[in-house]
Structure formats: structure tokens, C-alpha cells
Design a protein around this motif. Structure first.
Motif, PDB file in Angstrom:
ATOM      1  N   TYR A   1     -26.401 -79.112  50.109  1.00 37.93           N
ATOM      2  CA  TYR A   1     -27.123 -79.749  51.320  1.00 37.93           C
ATOM      3  C   TYR A   1     -27.530 -78.428  52.155  1.00 37.93           C
ATOM      4  CZ  TYR A   1     -26.024 -84.052  49.158  1.00 37.93           C
ATOM      5  OH  TYR A   1     -26.010 -85.046  48.423  1.00 37.93           O
ATOM      6  N   VAL A   2     -28.629 -78.485  52.583  1.00 38.30           N
ATOM      7  CA  VAL A   2     -29.127 -77.257  53.518  1.00 38.30           C
ATOM      8  C   VAL A   2     -29.441 -78.242  55.006  1.00 38.30           C
ATOM      9  CG1 VAL A   2     -30.957 -75.607  54.085  1.00 38.30           C
ATOM     10  CG2 VAL A   2     -30.164 -76.304  51.687  1.00 38.30           C
ATOM     11  N   ARG A   3     -28.768 -77.566  55.848  1.00 36.16           N
ATOM     12  CA  ARG A   3     -29.289 -78.026  57.352  1.00 36.16           C
ATOM     13  C   ARG A   3     -30.528 -77.388  57.785  1.00 36.16           C
ATOM     14  NH1 ARG A   3     -24.078 -76.155  56.930  1.00 36.16           N
ATOM     15  NH2 ARG A   3     -24.734 -74.217  58.003  1.00 36.16           N
TER      16      ARG A   3
ATOM     17  N   GLU B   1     -23.813 -72.154  64.394  1.00 32.63           N
ATOM     18  CA  GLU B   1     -23.803 -71.613  65.901  1.00 32.63           C
ATOM     19  C   GLU B   1     -25.050 -72.104  66.795  1.00 32.63           C
ATOM     20  OE1 GLU B   1     -24.828 -68.078  63.515  1.00 32.63           O
ATOM     21  OE2 GLU B   1     -23.057 -69.493  63.440  1.00 32.63           O
ATOM     22  N   GLU B   2     -25.983 -72.578  66.049  1.00 31.66           N
ATOM     23  CA  GLU B   2     -27.310 -73.144  66.702  1.00 31.66           C
ATOM     24  C   GLU B   2     -27.240 -74.817  66.867  1.00 31.66           C
ATOM     25  OE1 GLU B   2     -30.874 -70.912  65.376  1.00 31.66           O
ATOM     26  OE2 GLU B   2     -29.776 -70.670  63.720  1.00 31.66           O
TER      27      GLU B   2
ATOM     28  N   GLU C   1     -29.075 -90.222  70.953  1.00 31.62           N
ATOM     29  CA  GLU C   1     -30.539 -90.495  70.892  1.00 31.62           C
ATOM     30  C   GLU C   1     -30.519 -91.724  71.748  1.00 31.62           C
ATOM     31  OE1 GLU C   1     -34.104 -91.300  67.592  1.00 31.62           O
ATOM     32  OE2 GLU C   1     -32.044 -91.653  67.149  1.00 31.62           O
ATOM     33  N   TYR C   2     -30.924 -91.583  72.971  1.00 28.84           N
ATOM     34  CA  TYR C   2     -31.004 -92.791  73.906  1.00 28.84           C
ATOM     35  C   TYR C   2     -32.305 -93.555  73.852  1.00 28.84           C
ATOM     36  CZ  TYR C   2     -33.896 -89.665  76.910  1.00 28.84           C
ATOM     37  OH  TYR C   2     -34.851 -88.846  77.408  1.00 28.84           O
ATOM     38  N   GLU C   3     -33.412 -92.982  73.145  1.00 33.94           N
ATOM     39  CA  GLU C   3     -34.588 -93.578  72.854  1.00 33.94           C
ATOM     40  C   GLU C   3     -35.207 -93.231  71.629  1.00 33.94           C
ATOM     41  OE1 GLU C   3     -37.685 -93.387  75.892  1.00 33.94           O
ATOM     42  OE2 GLU C   3     -36.450 -94.341  77.458  1.00 33.94           O
ATOM     43  N   LYS C   4     -35.889 -93.842  70.910  1.00 32.18           N
ATOM     44  CA  LYS C   4     -36.659 -93.232  69.698  1.00 32.18           C
ATOM     45  C   LYS C   4     -36.951 -91.820  69.638  1.00 32.18           C
ATOM     46  CE  LYS C   4     -37.354 -93.648  65.203  1.00 32.18           C
ATOM     47  NZ  LYS C   4     -36.398 -93.745  64.166  1.00 32.18           N
ATOM     48  N   GLY C   5     -36.351 -90.730  69.103  1.00 27.05           N
ATOM     49  CA  GLY C   5     -36.900 -89.484  69.246  1.00 27.05           C
ATOM     50  C   GLY C   5     -36.300 -88.653  70.448  1.00 27.05           C
ATOM     51  N   LYS C   6     -35.745 -89.270  71.530  1.00 25.95           N
ATOM     52  CA  LYS C   6     -35.297 -88.729  72.598  1.00 25.95           C
ATOM     53  C   LYS C   6     -33.803 -88.309  72.698  1.00 25.95           C
ATOM     54  CE  LYS C   6     -39.286 -90.000  75.327  1.00 25.95           C
ATOM     55  NZ  LYS C   6     -39.650 -90.417  76.582  1.00 25.95           N
ATOM     56  N   PHE C   7     -33.287 -87.203  73.045  1.00 23.85           N
ATOM     57  CA  PHE C   7     -31.558 -86.886  72.806  1.00 23.85           C
ATOM     58  C   PHE C   7     -31.269 -86.266  74.089  1.00 23.85           C
ATOM     59  CE2 PHE C   7     -33.347 -87.180  68.531  1.00 23.85           C
ATOM     60  CZ  PHE C   7     -32.226 -87.772  68.005  1.00 23.85           C
ATOM     61  N   VAL C   8     -30.146 -86.725  74.610  1.00 22.43           N
ATOM     62  CA  VAL C   8     -29.329 -85.849  75.531  1.00 22.43           C
ATOM     63  C   VAL C   8     -28.365 -85.063  74.776  1.00 22.43           C
ATOM     64  CG1 VAL C   8     -29.757 -87.253  77.643  1.00 22.43           C
ATOM     65  CG2 VAL C   8     -27.801 -87.627  75.996  1.00 22.43           C
ATOM     66  N   LEU C   9     -28.205 -83.664  75.202  1.00 24.07           N
ATOM     67  CA  LEU C   9     -27.736 -82.817  74.200  1.00 24.07           C
ATOM     68  C   LEU C   9     -26.157 -82.317  74.964  1.00 24.07           C
ATOM     69  CD1 LEU C   9     -30.185 -80.237  73.377  1.00 24.07           C
ATOM     70  CD2 LEU C   9     -29.638 -82.353  72.008  1.00 24.07           C
ATOM     71  N   PHE C  10     -25.227 -81.958  74.199  1.00 22.79           N
ATOM     72  CA  PHE C  10     -23.972 -81.845  74.841  1.00 22.79           C
ATOM     73  C   PHE C  10     -23.381 -80.663  73.973  1.00 22.79           C
ATOM     74  CE2 PHE C  10     -24.209 -86.383  75.535  1.00 22.79           C
ATOM     75  CZ  PHE C  10     -24.057 -86.589  76.642  1.00 22.79           C
ATOM     76  N   GLU C  11     -22.761 -79.824  74.875  1.00 17.89           N
ATOM     77  CA  GLU C  11     -22.191 -78.790  74.581  1.00 17.89           C
ATOM     78  C   GLU C  11     -20.677 -78.892  74.227  1.00 17.89           C
ATOM     79  OE1 GLU C  11     -23.476 -75.961  73.293  1.00 17.89           O
ATOM     80  OE2 GLU C  11     -25.327 -76.883  73.957  1.00 17.89           O
TER      81      GLU C  11
END
Length: 306
Positions: free
Chosen positions: A44-46, A58-59, A65-75
Motif C-alpha cells: 500500500y502506497v501513501r 514526516e509530511e 473533515e468538518y465539511e465535504k472536502g474541507k479539513f482542519v489540520l492538527f500537529e
């Protein structure tokens, strides 16, 4: 065993340093997807579908996903900041009776062993819980996952069962097609209860085995050694139409062989022979005296005896 978690149990102001070990193991036989053409296992390839390239660990960050296709990112450090600071402590909140907890709440079982110099406190908690007959309800965080937990005594060890929170249990009202206001036939109910009684016995976990895993291992062994595989088709089960007949057949099948001939009553003991010891002695004595003379036949009916 591999240590899953290290921390301490706390009840009141008492702290019991413990190590956690998995009490169960998954013995499911894992298989990989293989390319039929060449027999190579697939990997399986990311891959990012937009950039069309493989992505290194590391990337990668987590996102919601709070809306379809929209994300909030977290470190990673952002998520660690909101993790319970006491995630290395199992805080017992209450002591309850085990019978008050429905099994639907339980997830996975772990063993707890004393850590460092916590042997005395560990033994104290175990003995106190054993004598009270209570179990502890606590909160625990394992790998950033918060869970309810039940701490109890299992043989000579403290065990902890992770539990679902109440809002994680789906209500029964969401189950479709549940029968309502159905009248149960009293005779069928009586036979069902009789069948339950006949199938009731003390719980013995050793009698239950994973038949599918055993058959799969046998199948794997046959294939490894190049043997021909022939699997008989399973018998198709039919819908039960005559419930009474099915109950009666089930009762007959589960009844011990000694009672199978008479479903209503236990087998009667065989009657003793009428011959007694005294009669046997008389016969033996008569035999010693010689044969008795034959008796004269009586006259036939309506005839005069001269």
C-alpha cells in the motif's frame, strides 16, 4: 508479555504503581492480498491524488473533515496539549457491583501487575476489593484514547476492562423490525423453557473452540503440501415454519440417550422374576424324588365320567 502501559492506580490519596499487559490475543489468521499473475504480495502506497506523488510520514498530519472536502489540520504537539495530563493515572471514581454493569459496555481486558515498590499497595487494594466484592470504575487514557474502565480481581491479579462511554452505546430503539405486542403461545413457551433447562450447565470455556480457524489451518496445510482440496457444500438451512415441531425435535436431540425412548417419564426399572428362592428349592427337591405320575385327563364337556 509486552508492557502496554505504565502508570498508577489511585483511590483516595493512595497510589499503586502498575504495569499493564494485554490479557487476550487475537488469533485470527491474517492473509495478504497477492497479485494472481505473478504471486507477489501487494503493497500500500501513501499517495496524494492531487500532487500525484508518494508522501513520507514526516509530511503527514492529522485532519478533521468538518465539511465535504474541507479539513482542519492538527500537529502532533497540538493534540498532546489537550491530552489528559493525568494520562498516567487510573483514577478510581466509584466502587460498584459487577452485576450492575451490562456486558455491552466492556471492550478489552488487561492484566495489571505491581511496578517498582508498589507491591504492598497493590496487595492492599486487591485484598480490600476481594473482601468487599466490589469493582472500581475509573478513567484511563491509552494511546490518546480516553476510556471508562472497570478494575476487578481476577484470580490473584488485578484486571482492568476498558469500557465504552454511554453515548457510544447505540440505543435499542434504532434496531429495525423488532416485534411489538406479539402474543407468545404458552405451550411453545413451556417447550422453549424445557429446551433451555436441558441445555443449561455450568460455564466451561474450555469446551468452546474456534472451528473456523482449525478448518482454515487444515486447509492451509493441505495447500502447502500440494494436496487436492475438496470441500463439501454446506447444507442450506430452511426457515422454521412449524415452531412446535422444531422445539420438539430440539428437545429430543438434546435429551440424554437414557431418556430418549420416553419423553414424558423416566425409564421404569425391570420387574423381578416371580420365582423365589423357596420355589427353586421345592423344584430341586421334587427333582430328587423322581418324576410325578401323570394326572388323568378330565372328561370333555357334556360327557359322563364312569
Amino acid at each position: 508479555m509486552h508492557t502496554v502501559w505504565k502508570g498508577a492506580i489511585s483511590f483516595g490519596l493512595v497510589h499503586v504503581p502498575v504495569k499493564m499487559f494485554s490479557a487476550t490475543e487475537d488469533k485470527d489468521i491474517s492473509m495478504r492480498y497477492v497479485h494472481k499473475e505473478c504471486g507477489s504480495p501487494l503493497s500500500y502506497v501513501r499517495k496524494c491524488p492531487v500532487c500525484e506523488k508518494e508522501v513520507e510520514w514526516e509530511e503527514i498530519s492529522k485532519g478533521y473533515e468538518y465539511e465535504k472536502g474541507k479539513f482542519v489540520l492538527f500537529e502532533k504537539d497540538e493534540l498532546e496539549q489537550i491530552t489528559d495530563q493525568a494520562n498516567k493515572s487510573i483514577a478510581i471514581l466509584d466502587f460498584v457491583d459487577l452485576t450492575e454493569i451490562d456486558p455491552i459496555y466492556f471492550q478489552k481486558t488487561y492484566y495489571l501487575a505491581p511496578d517498582q515498590a508498589g507491591g504492598n499497595a497493590y496487595q492492599l487494594l486487591k485484598e480490600a476489593m476481594q473482601q468487599s466484592g466490589k469493582i472500581g470504575i475509573a478513567k484511563i487514557s491509552i494511546r490518546s484514547k480516553s476510556s471508562l474502565a472497570a478494575i476487578r480481581v481476577l484470580e490473584n491479579c488485578l484486571a482492568i476492562e476498558t469500557m465504552f462511554y454511554p453515548d457510544e452505546i447505540r440505543p435499542v430503539t434504532q434496531v429495525p423490525n423488532l416485534p411489538e405486542n406479539v402474543t407468545v403461545n404458552e405451550k411453545e413457551l413451556g417447550m422453549a423453557q424445557m429446551l433451555i433447562d436441558q441445555l443449561s450447565e455450568p460455564f466451561n470455556p474450555e469446551k468452546y473452540t474456534d472451528d473456523y480457524r482449525a478448518r482454515l489451518l487444515e486447509l492451509i496445510e493441505h495447500k502447502v503440501t500440494g494436496q487436492e482440496i475438496k470441500i463439501a457444500p454446506a447444507k442450506q438451512e430452511t426457515n422454521v415454519i412449524d415452531l412446535m415441531a422444531a422445539l420438539q425435535a430440539s428437545i429430543e436431540a438434546s435429551r440424554p440417550a437414557s431418556l430418549a425412548t420416553d419423553p414424558g417419564k423416566p425409564k421404569k426399572a425391570a420387574k423381578p422374576k416371580a420365582k423365589t428362592a423357596a420355589a427353586a428349592d421345592d423344584k430341586q427337591a421334587a427333582g430328587a424324588e423322581g418324576p410325578k405320575p401323570k394326572r388323568r385327563k378330565t372328561a370333555k364337556k357334556n360327557e359322563t365320567v364312569s
